[in-house]
Write a protein that holds these residues in place. Structure first.
Motif, PDB file in Angstrom:
ATOM      1  N   TYR A   1       0.814  -1.209   0.000  1.00 38.17           N
ATOM      2  CA  TYR A   1       0.000   0.000   0.000  1.00 38.17           C
ATOM      3  C   TYR A   1       0.850   1.263   0.000  1.00 38.17           C
ATOM      4  O   TYR A   1       1.998   1.277   0.457  1.00 38.17           O
ATOM      5  CB  TYR A   1      -0.957   0.024   1.196  1.00 38.17           C
TER       6      TYR A   1
ATOM      7  N   ILE B   1      -0.026   5.415   0.819  1.00 39.50           N
ATOM      8  CA  ILE B   1      -1.045   6.343   1.294  1.00 39.50           C
ATOM      9  C   ILE B   1      -0.523   7.771   1.151  1.00 39.50           C
ATOM     10  O   ILE B   1       0.489   8.138   1.755  1.00 39.50           O
ATOM     11  CB  ILE B   1      -1.413   6.077   2.766  1.00 39.50           C
TER      12      ILE B   1
ATOM     13  N   PRO C   1      -4.946  12.344   1.523  1.00 40.05           N
ATOM     14  CA  PRO C   1      -5.593  11.350   0.666  1.00 40.05           C
ATOM     15  C   PRO C   1      -7.044  11.663   0.326  1.00 40.05           C
ATOM     16  O   PRO C   1      -7.755  12.353   1.066  1.00 40.05           O
ATOM     17  CB  PRO C   1      -5.519  10.085   1.526  1.00 40.05           C
TER      18      PRO C   1
ATOM     19  N   THR D   1     -11.449   7.582  -1.500  1.00 39.07           N
ATOM     20  CA  THR D   1     -11.532   6.333  -2.260  1.00 39.07           C
ATOM     21  C   THR D   1     -10.176   5.659  -2.396  1.00 39.07           C
ATOM     22  O   THR D   1      -9.205   6.285  -2.826  1.00 39.07           O
ATOM     23  CB  THR D   1     -12.132   6.588  -3.650  1.00 39.07           C
ATOM     24  N   SER D   2     -10.118   4.397  -2.016  1.00 34.05           N
ATOM     25  CA  SER D   2      -8.918   3.582  -2.200  1.00 34.05           C
ATOM     26  C   SER D   2      -8.995   2.867  -3.546  1.00 34.05           C
ATOM     27  O   SER D   2     -10.037   2.302  -3.889  1.00 34.05           O
ATOM     28  CB  SER D   2      -8.813   2.530  -1.092  1.00 34.05           C
TER      29      SER D   2
ATOM     30  N   TYR E   1      -4.866   9.543  -4.574  1.00 36.49           N
ATOM     31  CA  TYR E   1      -5.639   8.352  -4.233  1.00 36.49           C
ATOM     32  C   TYR E   1      -4.766   7.346  -3.482  1.00 36.49           C
ATOM     33  O   TYR E   1      -3.643   7.045  -3.933  1.00 36.49           O
ATOM     34  CB  TYR E   1      -6.187   7.674  -5.494  1.00 36.49           C
ATOM     35  N   PRO E   2      -5.220   6.803  -2.346  1.00 36.92           N
ATOM     36  CA  PRO E   2      -4.520   5.673  -1.747  1.00 36.92           C
ATOM     37  C   PRO E   2      -4.511   4.512  -2.739  1.00 36.92           C
ATOM     38  O   PRO E   2      -5.548   4.199  -3.346  1.00 36.92           O
ATOM     39  CB  PRO E   2      -5.372   5.329  -0.517  1.00 36.92           C
TER      40      PRO E   2
ATOM     41  N   TYR F   1      -3.422   0.449  -3.561  1.00 30.91           N
ATOM     42  CA  TYR F   1      -3.113  -0.866  -3.002  1.00 30.91           C
ATOM     43  C   TYR F   1      -2.848  -1.813  -4.167  1.00 30.91           C
ATOM     44  O   TYR F   1      -3.657  -1.903  -5.098  1.00 30.91           O
ATOM     45  CB  TYR F   1      -4.281  -1.386  -2.172  1.00 30.91           C
TER      46      TYR F   1
ATOM     47  N   LEU G   1      -8.376  -1.789   3.774  1.00 32.33           N
ATOM     48  CA  LEU G   1      -8.316  -1.186   2.442  1.00 32.33           C
ATOM     49  C   LEU G   1      -9.119   0.111   2.387  1.00 32.33           C
ATOM     50  O   LEU G   1      -9.303   0.687   1.314  1.00 32.33           O
ATOM     51  CB  LEU G   1      -8.839  -2.156   1.383  1.00 32.33           C
ATOM     52  N   GLY G   2      -9.611   0.554   3.533  1.00 35.01           N
ATOM     53  CA  GLY G   2     -10.404   1.765   3.582  1.00 35.01           C
ATOM     54  C   GLY G   2     -11.893   1.480   3.526  1.00 35.01           C
ATOM     55  O   GLY G   2     -12.330   0.332   3.368  1.00 35.01           O
TER      56      GLY G   2
ATOM     57  N   ILE H   1     -13.833   1.481  -1.372  1.00 31.91           N
ATOM     58  CA  ILE H   1     -12.923   0.707  -2.222  1.00 31.91           C
ATOM     59  C   ILE H   1     -13.412   0.724  -3.664  1.00 31.91           C
ATOM     60  O   ILE H   1     -14.592   0.482  -3.939  1.00 31.91           O
ATOM     61  CB  ILE H   1     -12.844  -0.758  -1.742  1.00 31.91           C
TER      62      ILE H   1
END
Length: 325
Positions: free
Chosen positions: A34, A36, A40, A43-44, A75-76, A78, A166-167, A170
Protein backbone atom coordinates in the motif's frame (compact mmCIF):
# COMPACT_ATOMS: atom_id res chain seq x y z
CA UNK A 1 3.97 13.31 -0.99
CA UNK A 2 3.44 10.01 0.82
CA UNK A 3 2.25 9.70 4.40
CA UNK A 4 3.26 6.03 4.59
CA UNK A 5 3.73 2.86 2.60
CA UNK A 6 4.12 -0.80 3.46
CA UNK A 7 2.46 -4.16 3.09
CA UNK A 8 0.62 -6.95 4.88
CA UNK A 9 -0.69 -10.47 4.42
CA UNK A 10 -4.37 -11.21 4.89
CA UNK A 11 -6.74 -14.17 4.79
CA UNK A 12 -5.53 -17.73 4.39
CA UNK A 13 -5.25 -20.36 7.09
CA UNK A 14 -2.80 -22.35 9.19
CA UNK A 15 -2.50 -26.08 8.57
CA UNK A 16 -0.79 -28.83 10.58
CA UNK A 17 1.70 -31.34 9.26
CA UNK A 18 -0.09 -34.73 9.41
CA UNK A 19 3.25 -36.43 10.15
CA UNK A 20 4.23 -33.93 12.84
CA UNK A 21 1.17 -32.08 14.24
CA UNK A 22 3.32 -29.55 16.07
CA UNK A 23 4.57 -28.24 12.72
CA UNK A 24 2.35 -25.71 10.96
CA UNK A 25 2.25 -23.77 7.71
CA UNK A 26 0.60 -20.38 7.23
CA UNK A 27 -0.69 -20.44 3.66
CA UNK A 28 -3.28 -19.42 1.06
CA UNK A 29 -3.24 -15.78 2.19
CA UNK A 30 -3.11 -12.72 -0.05
CA UNK A 31 -0.52 -9.95 0.02
CA UNK A 32 -1.22 -6.21 -0.13
CA UNK A 33 1.34 -3.47 -0.79
CA UNK A 34 0.00 0.00 0.00
CA UNK A 35 0.87 3.66 -0.61
CA UNK A 36 -1.04 6.34 1.29
CA UNK A 37 -0.75 10.00 0.17
CA UNK A 38 -0.15 12.80 2.67
CA UNK A 39 -3.57 14.30 1.91
CA UNK A 40 -5.59 11.35 0.67
CA UNK A 41 -8.89 11.10 -1.09
CA UNK A 42 -11.57 8.93 0.50
CA UNK A 43 -11.53 6.33 -2.26
CA UNK A 44 -8.92 3.58 -2.20
CA UNK A 45 -7.84 2.19 -5.57
CA UNK A 46 -7.11 -1.53 -5.28
CA UNK A 47 -5.14 -2.53 -8.38
CA UNK A 48 -5.88 -6.17 -9.03
CA UNK A 49 -3.95 -8.00 -11.71
CA UNK A 50 -4.42 -11.48 -13.04
CA UNK A 51 -1.04 -11.32 -14.76
CA UNK A 52 1.27 -9.42 -12.39
CA UNK A 53 1.49 -6.24 -10.33
CA UNK A 54 4.04 -4.95 -12.84
CA UNK A 55 1.33 -4.00 -15.31
CA UNK A 56 0.09 -1.37 -12.83
CA UNK A 57 3.56 0.00 -12.11
CA UNK A 58 4.76 1.06 -15.57
CA UNK A 59 3.70 1.92 -19.06
CA UNK A 60 4.90 -0.56 -21.69
CA UNK A 61 7.98 1.55 -22.44
CA UNK A 62 8.84 1.96 -18.74
CA UNK A 63 7.03 5.28 -18.37
CA UNK A 64 4.66 6.14 -15.55
CA UNK A 65 1.99 3.57 -14.78
CA UNK A 66 -1.32 3.77 -12.97
CA UNK A 67 0.21 3.25 -9.53
CA UNK A 68 2.20 6.50 -9.53
CA UNK A 69 -0.24 8.31 -11.78
CA UNK A 70 -3.05 8.00 -9.24
CA UNK A 71 -0.82 8.50 -6.23
CA UNK A 72 0.01 11.91 -7.76
CA UNK A 73 -3.74 12.52 -7.80
CA UNK A 74 -3.90 11.72 -4.07
CA UNK A 75 -5.64 8.35 -4.23
CA UNK A 76 -4.52 5.67 -1.75
CA UNK A 77 -3.19 2.82 -3.90
CA UNK A 78 -3.11 -0.87 -3.00
CA UNK A 79 -1.39 -3.52 -5.12
CA UNK A 80 -2.82 -7.02 -4.62
CA UNK A 81 -1.19 -10.43 -5.00
CA UNK A 82 -3.80 -13.15 -4.55
CA UNK A 83 -3.19 -16.50 -2.86
CA UNK A 84 -0.58 -18.77 -4.47
CA UNK A 85 0.75 -16.11 -6.88
CA UNK A 86 3.44 -13.44 -6.70
CA UNK A 87 4.37 -12.44 -3.17
CA UNK A 88 1.66 -14.67 -1.70
CA UNK A 89 2.86 -17.95 -3.15
CA UNK A 90 2.73 -20.14 -0.01
CA UNK A 91 0.05 -22.67 -0.96
CA UNK A 92 -1.77 -25.03 1.41
CA UNK A 93 -1.73 -27.73 -1.26
CA UNK A 94 0.89 -29.17 -3.59
CA UNK A 95 1.43 -27.15 -6.75
CA UNK A 96 3.25 -28.38 -9.82
CA UNK A 97 4.71 -25.89 -12.25
CA UNK A 98 4.88 -27.10 -15.86
CA UNK A 99 6.36 -24.74 -18.51
CA UNK A 100 3.53 -23.71 -20.80
CA UNK A 101 5.55 -21.77 -23.45
CA UNK A 102 3.24 -18.77 -23.26
CA UNK A 103 5.21 -15.98 -24.99
CA UNK A 104 3.48 -16.31 -28.36
CA UNK A 105 0.11 -16.86 -26.68
CA UNK A 106 0.60 -13.78 -24.50
CA UNK A 107 1.03 -11.63 -27.61
CA UNK A 108 -2.39 -12.58 -28.99
CA UNK A 109 -4.16 -12.79 -25.61
CA UNK A 110 -3.03 -9.27 -24.76
CA UNK A 111 -4.38 -8.06 -28.13
CA UNK A 112 -1.14 -6.67 -29.52
CA UNK A 113 -2.06 -8.14 -32.90
CA UNK A 114 -3.88 -11.02 -34.61
CA UNK A 115 -0.80 -13.29 -34.53
CA UNK A 116 2.65 -13.30 -32.94
CA UNK A 117 4.65 -10.18 -33.83
CA UNK A 118 1.99 -9.21 -36.35
CA UNK A 119 1.15 -5.93 -34.61
CA UNK A 120 -2.09 -4.03 -35.12
CA UNK A 121 -1.04 -0.98 -37.21
CA UNK A 122 -2.30 1.47 -34.57
CA UNK A 123 -1.44 -0.58 -31.46
CA UNK A 124 -0.50 1.48 -28.39
CA UNK A 125 2.74 -0.41 -27.79
CA UNK A 126 6.35 0.52 -28.66
CA UNK A 127 6.50 -2.08 -31.42
CA UNK A 128 10.13 -1.39 -32.36
CA UNK A 129 11.30 -1.90 -28.78
CA UNK A 130 12.22 -5.58 -28.32
CA UNK A 131 13.16 -4.91 -24.69
CA UNK A 132 9.65 -3.60 -23.98
CA UNK A 133 8.10 -6.77 -25.41
CA UNK A 134 10.46 -8.95 -23.39
CA UNK A 135 9.64 -7.01 -20.22
CA UNK A 136 5.91 -7.35 -20.88
CA UNK A 137 5.85 -11.09 -21.43
CA UNK A 138 8.36 -11.80 -18.63
CA UNK A 139 6.23 -10.01 -16.04
CA UNK A 140 3.38 -12.50 -16.19
CA UNK A 141 2.63 -14.79 -13.23
CA UNK A 142 1.39 -18.35 -13.44
CA UNK A 143 -2.27 -17.58 -12.74
CA UNK A 144 -3.79 -20.95 -11.75
CA UNK A 145 -7.01 -20.19 -13.60
CA UNK A 146 -9.24 -22.75 -11.94
CA UNK A 147 -12.60 -22.57 -10.16
CA UNK A 148 -10.79 -23.32 -6.89
CA UNK A 149 -8.37 -20.44 -7.41
CA UNK A 150 -11.13 -17.92 -8.19
CA UNK A 151 -12.89 -18.96 -4.97
CA UNK A 152 -9.62 -18.81 -3.03
CA UNK A 153 -8.74 -15.31 -4.29
CA UNK A 154 -12.21 -13.90 -3.73
CA UNK A 155 -12.36 -15.45 -0.23
CA UNK A 156 -9.10 -13.74 0.73
CA UNK A 157 -10.08 -10.40 -0.79
CA UNK A 158 -13.52 -10.47 0.88
CA UNK A 159 -11.70 -10.78 4.21
CA UNK A 160 -9.44 -7.88 3.19
CA UNK A 161 -12.41 -5.73 2.12
CA UNK A 162 -14.35 -6.42 5.32
CA UNK A 163 -11.30 -5.86 7.53
CA UNK A 164 -11.23 -2.11 6.87
CA UNK A 165 -7.55 -2.31 5.99
CA UNK A 166 -8.32 -1.19 2.44
CA UNK A 167 -10.40 1.77 3.58
CA UNK A 168 -14.15 2.41 3.67
CA UNK A 169 -14.53 3.34 -0.01
CA UNK A 170 -12.92 0.71 -2.22
CA UNK A 171 -12.74 0.80 -6.01
CA UNK A 172 -11.29 -2.30 -7.61
CA UNK A 173 -9.27 -1.63 -10.76
CA UNK A 174 -8.93 -5.01 -12.39
CA UNK A 175 -7.49 -6.61 -15.47
CA UNK A 176 -8.41 -9.78 -17.32
CA UNK A 177 -9.43 -12.62 -14.96
CA UNK A 178 -9.03 -10.21 -12.03
CA UNK A 179 -12.42 -8.77 -12.98
CA UNK A 180 -14.17 -12.08 -12.32
CA UNK A 181 -12.40 -12.34 -8.96
CA UNK A 182 -13.47 -8.82 -7.95
CA UNK A 183 -17.07 -9.54 -8.86
CA UNK A 184 -17.01 -12.76 -6.84
CA UNK A 185 -15.46 -10.86 -3.93
CA UNK A 186 -18.34 -8.39 -3.98
CA UNK A 187 -20.88 -11.21 -3.76
CA UNK A 188 -19.07 -12.50 -0.65
CA UNK A 189 -18.36 -9.23 1.19
CA UNK A 190 -20.50 -8.61 4.27
CA UNK A 191 -20.00 -4.85 4.46
CA UNK A 192 -20.86 -1.99 2.11
CA UNK A 193 -17.43 -0.50 1.46
CA UNK A 194 -16.94 -1.77 -2.11
CA UNK A 195 -18.01 1.33 -4.03
CA UNK A 196 -16.76 0.65 -7.53
CA UNK A 197 -15.35 -1.90 -9.95
CA UNK A 198 -13.56 -0.96 -13.18
CA UNK A 199 -12.62 -4.02 -15.19
CA UNK A 200 -10.18 -3.70 -18.08
CA UNK A 201 -11.14 -6.57 -20.40
CA UNK A 202 -12.63 -8.86 -17.76
CA UNK A 203 -12.37 -12.49 -18.79
CA UNK A 204 -15.17 -14.13 -16.81
CA UNK A 205 -18.44 -12.85 -15.29
CA UNK A 206 -20.87 -13.53 -12.46
CA UNK A 207 -24.58 -14.14 -12.98
CA UNK A 208 -27.58 -14.79 -10.71
CA UNK A 209 -29.04 -18.28 -10.40
CA UNK A 210 -32.36 -17.18 -11.94
CA UNK A 211 -30.90 -16.05 -15.28
CA UNK A 212 -30.71 -19.46 -16.95
CA UNK A 213 -26.90 -19.37 -17.16
CA UNK A 214 -25.02 -22.66 -17.00
CA UNK A 215 -21.93 -22.38 -14.76
CA UNK A 216 -18.60 -22.92 -16.49
CA UNK A 217 -16.34 -25.73 -15.42
CA UNK A 218 -13.10 -23.72 -15.70
CA UNK A 219 -11.53 -20.69 -14.11
CA UNK A 220 -13.06 -18.18 -16.54
CA UNK A 221 -16.67 -18.93 -15.64
CA UNK A 222 -19.37 -18.04 -16.04
CA UNK A 223 -19.90 -18.20 -12.27
CA UNK A 224 -23.44 -18.47 -10.98
CA UNK A 225 -24.35 -17.27 -7.47
CA UNK A 226 -27.60 -16.98 -5.49
CA UNK A 227 -29.69 -13.96 -6.48
CA UNK A 228 -29.29 -12.39 -3.04
CA UNK A 229 -25.50 -12.43 -3.48
CA UNK A 230 -25.67 -11.14 -7.06
CA UNK A 231 -27.72 -8.17 -5.88
CA UNK A 232 -24.67 -7.00 -3.93
CA UNK A 233 -23.23 -5.99 -7.32
CA UNK A 234 -26.27 -3.75 -7.78
CA UNK A 235 -25.46 -2.07 -4.46
CA UNK A 236 -22.05 -0.96 -5.74
CA UNK A 237 -22.06 2.75 -6.60
CA UNK A 238 -20.78 2.17 -10.14
CA UNK A 239 -19.33 -0.62 -12.28
CA UNK A 240 -17.62 -0.16 -15.64
CA UNK A 241 -16.62 -2.95 -18.02
CA UNK A 242 -13.90 -1.52 -20.28
CA UNK A 243 -12.77 -3.06 -23.57
CA UNK A 244 -9.77 -2.25 -25.75
CA UNK A 245 -9.81 -1.81 -29.50
CA UNK A 246 -9.91 -4.54 -32.18
CA UNK A 247 -12.56 -6.58 -30.34
CA UNK A 248 -15.58 -7.90 -32.21
CA UNK A 249 -19.03 -7.60 -30.65
CA UNK A 250 -19.26 -11.37 -31.13
CA UNK A 251 -16.38 -11.90 -28.67
CA UNK A 252 -18.04 -14.08 -25.98
CA UNK A 253 -16.74 -12.05 -23.05
CA UNK A 254 -17.99 -8.78 -24.52
CA UNK A 255 -21.39 -10.38 -24.85
CA UNK A 256 -21.17 -11.60 -21.25
CA UNK A 257 -20.17 -8.13 -20.05
CA UNK A 258 -23.23 -6.58 -21.71
CA UNK A 259 -25.51 -9.21 -20.20
CA UNK A 260 -23.93 -8.81 -16.76
CA UNK A 261 -24.38 -5.02 -16.92
CA UNK A 262 -28.00 -5.41 -18.02
CA UNK A 263 -28.76 -7.80 -15.14
CA UNK A 264 -26.99 -5.63 -12.56
CA UNK A 265 -28.99 -2.61 -13.73
CA UNK A 266 -32.25 -4.57 -13.66
CA UNK A 267 -31.81 -4.83 -9.89
CA UNK A 268 -31.16 -1.10 -9.49
CA UNK A 269 -27.44 -1.11 -10.15
CA UNK A 270 -25.23 1.24 -12.16
CA UNK A 271 -23.15 -0.75 -14.63
CA UNK A 272 -21.97 0.16 -18.12
CA UNK A 273 -19.81 -1.17 -20.92
CA UNK A 274 -17.19 1.20 -22.36
CA UNK A 275 -15.51 0.42 -25.70
CA UNK A 276 -12.31 2.46 -25.78
CA UNK A 277 -12.23 2.49 -29.57
CA UNK A 278 -15.85 3.09 -30.58
CA UNK A 279 -17.08 4.97 -27.51
CA UNK A 280 -14.00 6.95 -26.46
CA UNK A 281 -12.02 7.24 -29.71
CA UNK A 282 -8.88 5.63 -28.27
CA UNK A 283 -7.54 3.54 -31.11
CA UNK A 284 -5.21 0.59 -30.72
CA UNK A 285 -5.88 -0.05 -27.01
CA UNK A 286 -4.66 -3.46 -25.87
CA UNK A 287 -5.88 -6.00 -23.31
CA UNK A 288 -3.99 -3.96 -20.69
CA UNK A 289 -5.01 -0.44 -21.71
CA UNK A 290 -3.76 1.17 -18.50
CA UNK A 291 -0.18 0.27 -19.54
CA UNK A 292 -0.61 1.44 -23.13
CA UNK A 293 1.33 4.34 -24.61
CA UNK A 294 -1.77 6.54 -24.29
CA UNK A 295 -2.47 5.51 -20.69
CA UNK A 296 -2.79 9.18 -19.69
CA UNK A 297 -5.93 9.32 -21.86
CA UNK A 298 -7.19 6.04 -20.43
CA UNK A 299 -6.56 7.41 -16.92
CA UNK A 300 -8.56 10.54 -17.78
CA UNK A 301 -11.56 8.33 -18.51
CA UNK A 302 -11.14 6.70 -15.12
CA UNK A 303 -10.96 10.11 -13.45
CA UNK A 304 -14.20 11.07 -15.19
CA UNK A 305 -15.81 7.86 -13.91
CA UNK A 306 -14.69 8.57 -10.34
CA UNK A 307 -15.82 12.19 -10.46
CA UNK A 308 -19.17 11.38 -12.07
CA UNK A 309 -19.93 8.90 -9.29
CA UNK A 310 -18.71 11.14 -6.43
CA UNK A 311 -15.78 8.87 -5.67
CA UNK A 312 -13.10 11.57 -5.83
CA UNK A 313 -13.70 13.48 -2.56
CA UNK A 314 -10.88 14.12 -0.10
CA UNK A 315 -10.73 13.01 3.52
CA UNK A 316 -11.78 16.36 4.96
CA UNK A 317 -10.28 15.96 8.45
CA UNK A 318 -6.87 15.14 7.03
CA UNK A 319 -7.09 17.94 4.49
CA UNK A 320 -7.94 20.54 7.13
CA UNK A 321 -5.46 19.35 9.73
CA UNK A 322 -2.54 19.23 7.32
CA UNK A 323 -3.31 22.66 5.95
CA UNK A 324 -3.21 23.89 9.53
CA UNK A 325 -6.89 24.99 9.53
Amino acid sequence: MLDRSGGFEIGGKVINNPAAPNQTLSCDHGYVEYFIPWMPRKTSLVMWHSSSTQVWQNRWDGGEGYKDMFLRRDYPVYLWDGPRVGRANWACESITYVPAYRDQGNFVAWNFGPSYKNWWPDVQFPTKNDYAWQQATSARYDEFDTVENVQLHSDAMAIAADSGKLGDNIVYLTNSAGGLRAMMTTTKSELNNIKGIVTYESIGYVFPDNAGITPGTGGFGPFVVPLADFKKLANVTAIQFVWGDHRSESFPYIQQSRLAAQLINSYGGNAEVLMLGNDAGLKGSTHIAFADMDNVKVAALLETFLEKNNLNDYVEDTLNNRHGH
